[in-house]
Design a protein around this motif. Structure first.
Motif, PDB file in Angstrom:
ATOM      1  N   GLU A 103      44.496  17.658  65.878  1.00  0.00           N
ATOM      2  CA  GLU A 103      45.805  17.352  65.295  1.00  0.00           C
ATOM      3  C   GLU A 103      46.043  18.070  63.962  1.00  0.00           C
ATOM      4  OE1 GLU A 103      47.876  15.719  67.091  1.00  0.00           O
ATOM      5  OE2 GLU A 103      46.552  14.799  68.571  1.00  0.00           O
ATOM      6  N   PHE A 104      45.158  17.859  62.988  1.00  0.00           N
ATOM      7  CA  PHE A 104      45.374  18.450  61.668  1.00  0.00           C
ATOM      8  C   PHE A 104      45.255  19.970  61.680  1.00  0.00           C
ATOM      9  CE2 PHE A 104      44.346  14.265  59.559  1.00  0.00           C
ATOM     10  CZ  PHE A 104      45.543  14.165  58.874  1.00  0.00           C
ATOM     11  N   VAL A 105      44.287  20.502  62.415  1.00  0.00           N
ATOM     12  CA  VAL A 105      44.082  21.956  62.375  1.00  0.00           C
ATOM     13  C   VAL A 105      45.322  22.720  62.838  1.00  0.00           C
ATOM     14  CG1 VAL A 105      42.779  23.869  63.377  1.00  0.00           C
ATOM     15  CG2 VAL A 105      41.569  21.901  62.422  1.00  0.00           C
ATOM     16  N   PRO A 106      45.869  22.435  64.024  1.00  0.00           N
ATOM     17  CA  PRO A 106      47.070  23.190  64.413  1.00  0.00           C
ATOM     18  C   PRO A 106      48.305  22.851  63.574  1.00  0.00           C
ATOM     19  CG  PRO A 106      46.540  21.532  66.065  1.00  0.00           C
ATOM     20  CD  PRO A 106      45.385  21.573  65.115  1.00  0.00           C
TER      21      PRO A 106
ATOM     22  N   GLY B  36      43.981  29.838  57.108  1.00  0.00           N
ATOM     23  CA  GLY B  36      42.776  30.642  57.180  1.00  0.00           C
ATOM     24  C   GLY B  36      42.973  32.086  56.734  1.00  0.00           C
ATOM     25  N   PRO B  37      43.907  32.815  57.336  1.00  0.00           N
ATOM     26  CA  PRO B  37      44.137  34.207  56.918  1.00  0.00           C
ATOM     27  C   PRO B  37      44.603  34.329  55.477  1.00  0.00           C
ATOM     28  CG  PRO B  37      45.088  33.789  59.088  1.00  0.00           C
ATOM     29  CD  PRO B  37      44.696  32.461  58.527  1.00  0.00           C
ATOM     30  N   VAL B  38      45.337  33.325  54.987  1.00  0.00           N
ATOM     31  CA  VAL B  38      45.843  33.365  53.608  1.00  0.00           C
ATOM     32  C   VAL B  38      44.687  33.280  52.614  1.00  0.00           C
ATOM     33  CG1 VAL B  38      47.292  32.188  51.900  1.00  0.00           C
ATOM     34  CG2 VAL B  38      48.050  32.349  54.282  1.00  0.00           C
ATOM     35  N   VAL B  39      43.803  32.302  52.823  1.00  0.00           N
ATOM     36  CA  VAL B  39      42.669  32.118  51.900  1.00  0.00           C
ATOM     37  C   VAL B  39      41.711  33.304  51.993  1.00  0.00           C
ATOM     38  CG1 VAL B  39      40.721  30.631  51.299  1.00  0.00           C
ATOM     39  CG2 VAL B  39      42.906  29.614  51.977  1.00  0.00           C
TER      40      VAL B  39
ATOM     41  N   GLY C 298      34.576  22.026  57.609  1.00  0.00           N
ATOM     42  CA  GLY C 298      35.159  21.145  58.613  1.00  0.00           C
ATOM     43  C   GLY C 298      34.811  21.602  60.008  1.00  0.00           C
ATOM     44  N   THR C 299      35.818  21.681  60.866  1.00  0.00           N
ATOM     45  CA  THR C 299      35.593  22.126  62.244  1.00  0.00           C
ATOM     46  C   THR C 299      35.780  23.630  62.402  1.00  0.00           C
ATOM     47  OG1 THR C 299      37.892  21.631  62.849  1.00  0.00           O
ATOM     48  CG2 THR C 299      36.263  19.876  63.180  1.00  0.00           C
ATOM     49  N   GLY C 300      35.986  24.349  61.283  1.00  0.00           N
ATOM     50  CA  GLY C 300      35.929  25.801  61.325  1.00  0.00           C
ATOM     51  C   GLY C 300      37.235  26.560  61.319  1.00  0.00           C
ATOM     52  N   ALA C 301      38.328  25.952  60.873  1.00  0.00           N
ATOM     53  CA  ALA C 301      39.625  26.656  60.887  1.00  0.00           C
ATOM     54  C   ALA C 301      39.569  27.938  60.049  1.00  0.00           C
ATOM     55  CB  ALA C 301      40.733  25.741  60.378  1.00  0.00           C
TER      56      ALA C 301
ATOM     57  N   LYS D 143      53.481  25.415  55.401  1.00  0.00           N
ATOM     58  CA  LYS D 143      54.275  24.412  56.117  1.00  0.00           C
ATOM     59  C   LYS D 143      53.382  23.467  56.907  1.00  0.00           C
ATOM     60  CE  LYS D 143      58.701  26.799  56.576  1.00  0.00           C
ATOM     61  NZ  LYS D 143      59.411  25.835  55.708  1.00  0.00           N
ATOM     62  N   VAL D 144      53.879  22.265  57.092  1.00  0.00           N
ATOM     63  CA  VAL D 144      53.284  21.278  57.989  1.00  0.00           C
ATOM     64  C   VAL D 144      54.188  21.192  59.204  1.00  0.00           C
ATOM     65  CG1 VAL D 144      52.681  18.849  58.282  1.00  0.00           C
ATOM     66  CG2 VAL D 144      52.329  19.964  56.081  1.00  0.00           C
TER      67      VAL D 144
END
Length: 263
Positions: free
Chosen positions: A17-20, A27-30, A48-51, A200-201
């Motif tokens: 839920e949170f990752v997508p 990820g690409p931004v950081v 976390g789970t690797g995003a 965005k969320v």
């Protein structure tokens, strides 16, 4: 939220839920803020789970190496299901199990605000960087700068009291440039840059957002009874309606602050 949803492991809720809805796009931004390049050796702290870890792995390619570290074994168990060639390690940010000067870049997204000793974690991340190595640590900006989440926090205040609303606000507590600069200054990083990036969320529905937040062990997990949750869901349909697009999807801004430093 049905019985099956309530029984799901928090790590699965996070990944599904949170990752997508929130974390994957960062990820690409950081990685870009840390200047991650092909062939780099990179550590993702509080992976976390690797995003973010997966995004970094795509950039460094087969000639690079990526390590994902997290203190939560359940998160790592989900991460290890991913097919990427990544080393997953259990450990604390305040005591990184790596030698000095061993990584080209260290990255972290949306975990720093939960570290017990934040200056120590910054010190450790800088310690393991090679000379010239780059650091990028992302935290949520102030909740007031995220219109949908701010409306949700105010709804929690109104329904259940400010203590519950503040539990939800926990991830946003470092959304203050001056506070981040002070933390950096404690470990000699007075020249660190802090940049704000838009984000965005996007949840598939109001129900999905509320159910996911209720299951989040870092904020509302275990705080609300079933009766309170039902009330929250009913009230949220009105409070969050201004952020609904295309009839059901809910979307709003959630910027981040990124601490950048070079060794």
């Amino acid at each position: 939220m049905d019985v099956q949803d309530k029984a799901r492991d928090p790590a699965d809720v996070y990944d599904e839920e949170f990752v997508p809805a929130l974390f994957a796009p960062w990820g690409p931004v950081v990685a870009a803020e840390a200047g991650v390049r092909e062939g780099d050796r990179v550590l993702d702290v509080a992976c976390g789970t690797g995003a973010l870890t997966l995004a970094v792995s795509e950039i460094v390619g087969p000639s690079g190496q990526v390590v994902g570290l997290d203190a939560n074994p359940a998160m790592l168990a989900v991460a290890r299901r991913k097919p990427e060639d990544i080393e997953w390690r259990e450990g604390m940010a305040e005591a990184l199990p790596f030698a000095d000067n061993s990584f080209d870049a260290v990255v972290s997204q949306f975990g720093f605000m939960f570290f017990e000793d934040k200056p120590k974690a910054l010190f450790e991340m800088m310690r393991i960087l090679k000379p010239g190595g780059r650091l990028a640590v992302a935290v949520c900006d102030a909740v007031e700068n995220s219109s949908g989440y701010n409306a949700f926090a105010l709804l929690l205040d109104r329904l259940f009291g400010k203590e519950v609303g503040d539990a939800f606000r926990a991830p946003f507590r470092l959304g203050d440039t001056s506070l981040l600069q002070a933390l950096c200054g404690e470990v000699g990083l007075g020249d660190a840059d802090i940049v704000r990036q838009p984000g965005k969320v996007r949840f598939k529905s109001i129900d999905s957002l509320v159910s996911t937040e209720r299951a989040c062990v870092w904020t509302l997990g275990g705080v609300l009874t079933d009766k309170q949750f039902d009330r929250l869901l009913r009230e949220a349909e009105t409070a969050l309606k201004p952020f609904v697009i295309n009839g059901e999807v809910i979307e709003f801004d959630m910027p981040a602050l990124i601490v950048k430093a070079q060794k």
